[in-house]
Design a protein around this motif. Structure first.
Motif, PDB file in Angstrom:
ATOM      1  N   VAL A  54       0.191  -0.603  -4.544  1.00 47.50           N
ATOM      2  CA  VAL A  54       0.317  -1.625  -3.510  1.00 47.50           C
ATOM      3  C   VAL A  54      -1.039  -1.849  -2.843  1.00 47.50           C
ATOM      4  CG1 VAL A  54       1.578  -2.411  -1.476  1.00 47.50           C
ATOM      5  CG2 VAL A  54       2.675  -0.816  -3.064  1.00 47.50           C
ATOM      6  N   VAL A  55      -1.406  -3.126  -2.709  1.00 48.02           N
ATOM      7  CA  VAL A  55      -2.651  -3.497  -2.051  1.00 48.02           C
ATOM      8  C   VAL A  55      -2.341  -4.458  -0.914  1.00 48.02           C
ATOM      9  CG1 VAL A  55      -4.853  -4.715  -2.307  1.00 48.02           C
ATOM     10  CG2 VAL A  55      -4.044  -3.202  -4.127  1.00 48.02           C
ATOM     11  N   MET A  56      -2.883  -4.176   0.268  1.00 46.19           N
ATOM     12  CA  MET A  56      -2.789  -5.088   1.410  1.00 46.19           C
ATOM     13  C   MET A  56      -4.127  -5.815   1.524  1.00 46.19           C
ATOM     14  SD  MET A  56      -1.058  -2.234   3.912  1.00 46.19           S
ATOM     15  CE  MET A  56      -1.507  -3.111   5.397  1.00 46.19           C
ATOM     16  N   LEU A  57      -4.088  -7.151   1.517  1.00 43.74           N
ATOM     17  CA  LEU A  57      -5.310  -7.957   1.482  1.00 43.74           C
ATOM     18  C   LEU A  57      -5.413  -8.840   2.713  1.00 43.74           C
ATOM     19  CD1 LEU A  57      -7.788  -9.076  -0.124  1.00 43.74           C
ATOM     20  CD2 LEU A  57      -6.211 -10.760  -1.106  1.00 43.74           C
ATOM     21  N   GLY A  58      -6.565  -8.809   3.387  1.00 44.79           N
ATOM     22  CA  GLY A  58      -6.761  -9.671   4.553  1.00 44.79           C
ATOM     23  C   GLY A  58      -8.196  -9.670   5.012  1.00 44.79           C
ATOM     24  N   ALA A 118      -4.039 -16.801  -0.781  1.00 43.37           N
ATOM     25  CA  ALA A 118      -2.872 -16.217  -0.107  1.00 43.37           C
ATOM     26  C   ALA A 118      -1.614 -16.384  -0.950  1.00 43.37           C
ATOM     27  CB  ALA A 118      -2.688 -16.860   1.264  1.00 43.37           C
ATOM     28  N   MET A 119      -1.436 -17.581  -1.536  1.00 42.37           N
ATOM     29  CA  MET A 119      -0.226 -17.844  -2.316  1.00 42.37           C
ATOM     30  C   MET A 119      -0.257 -17.188  -3.690  1.00 42.37           C
ATOM     31  SD  MET A 119       1.103 -21.642  -1.371  1.00 42.37           S
ATOM     32  CE  MET A 119       1.485 -22.092   0.319  1.00 42.37           C
ATOM     33  N   SER A 120      -1.426 -16.755  -4.125  1.00 40.65           N
ATOM     34  CA  SER A 120      -1.511 -16.002  -5.383  1.00 40.65           C
ATOM     35  C   SER A 120      -1.057 -14.559  -5.185  1.00 40.65           C
ATOM     36  CB  SER A 120      -2.948 -16.024  -5.921  1.00 40.65           C
ATOM     37  OG  SER A 120      -3.294 -17.320  -6.365  1.00 40.65           O
TER      38      SER A 120
END
Length: 264
Positions: A54-58, A118-120
């Motif tokens: 799991v990766v959280m991206l921001g 974001a939608m990817s």
């Protein structure tokens, strides 16, 4: 004089199953420059090698702008930054093919190619400040078929046309209603909510999730087009990218004035 914070893509392993990836380009409103996109691609490739599920991206919490989209300053040398082999498309493919779940953590406005980023991602957790705006027509840039398909699979057609023809923002409430945002939370709860989601996913069987994600990616990409249609699309994009209108759009953006498009 305040030092300019450099472009960066930093990775923090929260535990062996969850990673946080934070991209930053503060002086350009976190614009997706070629350097930033190459770094993002490399960080995700390394995490895939480590089999982090799991990766959280921001770009951070509490920012006015999540990302201003493609760095328009680079368009002077690259009139079609959305083409297949370009850094943005490479990074989007990396996110979509990542062998695990990528959660976009969105705070602030999202513009142009950053909407596609974001939608990817597989899931989006956002606060009420999130706004998704597609602005390519403001500078004369035609969007790609692959990018449109990604958005087409997520939004009603008339909403999608409104976004592209009018550059009208999709606010957080609308995005949640259309299923673009999975969790809409208060800003102060954004990081904790994303982490709660990540921990729930990380507790599941990673190979099963990986298999489902890849099946869904393949099914989503099953959009066969006739060769003549692809050639027609390519020609329309070439004409737009080489047009005087696109140069006018870039000049107007640089000069902070309204563009004067003439359809040529």
């Amino acid at each position: 004089m305040k030092a300019v914070e450099p472009v960066s893509v930093n990775v923090e392993l929260i535990d062996e199953r969850i990673a946080s990836v934070v991209f930053r380009n503060p002086s350009r409103r976190h614009a997706l420059s070629a350097g930033l996109l190459h770094a993002l691609d490399a960080r995700l490739a390394a995490l895939a090698e480590q089999r982090v599920p799991v990766v959280m991206l921001g770009s951070g919490v509490g920012e006015d702008v999540w990302s201003a989209g493609h760095d328009l300053g680079e368009l002077a040398e690259d009139r079609d930054p959305l083409a297949w082999g370009k850094p943005l498309e490479q990074a989007l493919r990396r996110v979509r093919s990542y062998p695990g779940v990528v959660i976009a953590m969105v705070s602030g406005t999202v513009w142009g190619g950053a909407v596609d980023l974001a939608m990817s991602c597989d899931l989006i957790v956002a606060d009420a400040s999130a706004r998704f705006t597609m602005t390519p027509a403001n500078i004369g840039l035609p969007y790609t078929t692959s990018g449109l398909l990604r958005l087409f699979n997520n939004l009603p057609i008339h909403v999608l046309k409104d976004m592209f023809f009018c550059a009208r923002p999709l606010d957080a409430a609308q995005a949640e209603r259309f299923g673009v945002i999975n969790r809409l939370v208060e800003r102060e709860a954004l990081q904790a909510s994303a982490l709660e989601m990540a921990r729930g996913i990380a507790a599941k069987a990673p190979l099963a999730i990986q298999a489902v994600k890849e099946q869904l990616r393949i099914l989503e990409d099953l959009q066969p087009l006739p060769v003549d249609a692809m050639e027609r699309i390519a020609e329309l994009r070439r004409i737009a990218c080489e047009s005087a209108d696109m140069q006018e759009g870039l000049d107007a953006f640089a000069q902070r004035r309204a563009p004067r498009f003439e359809g040529r």
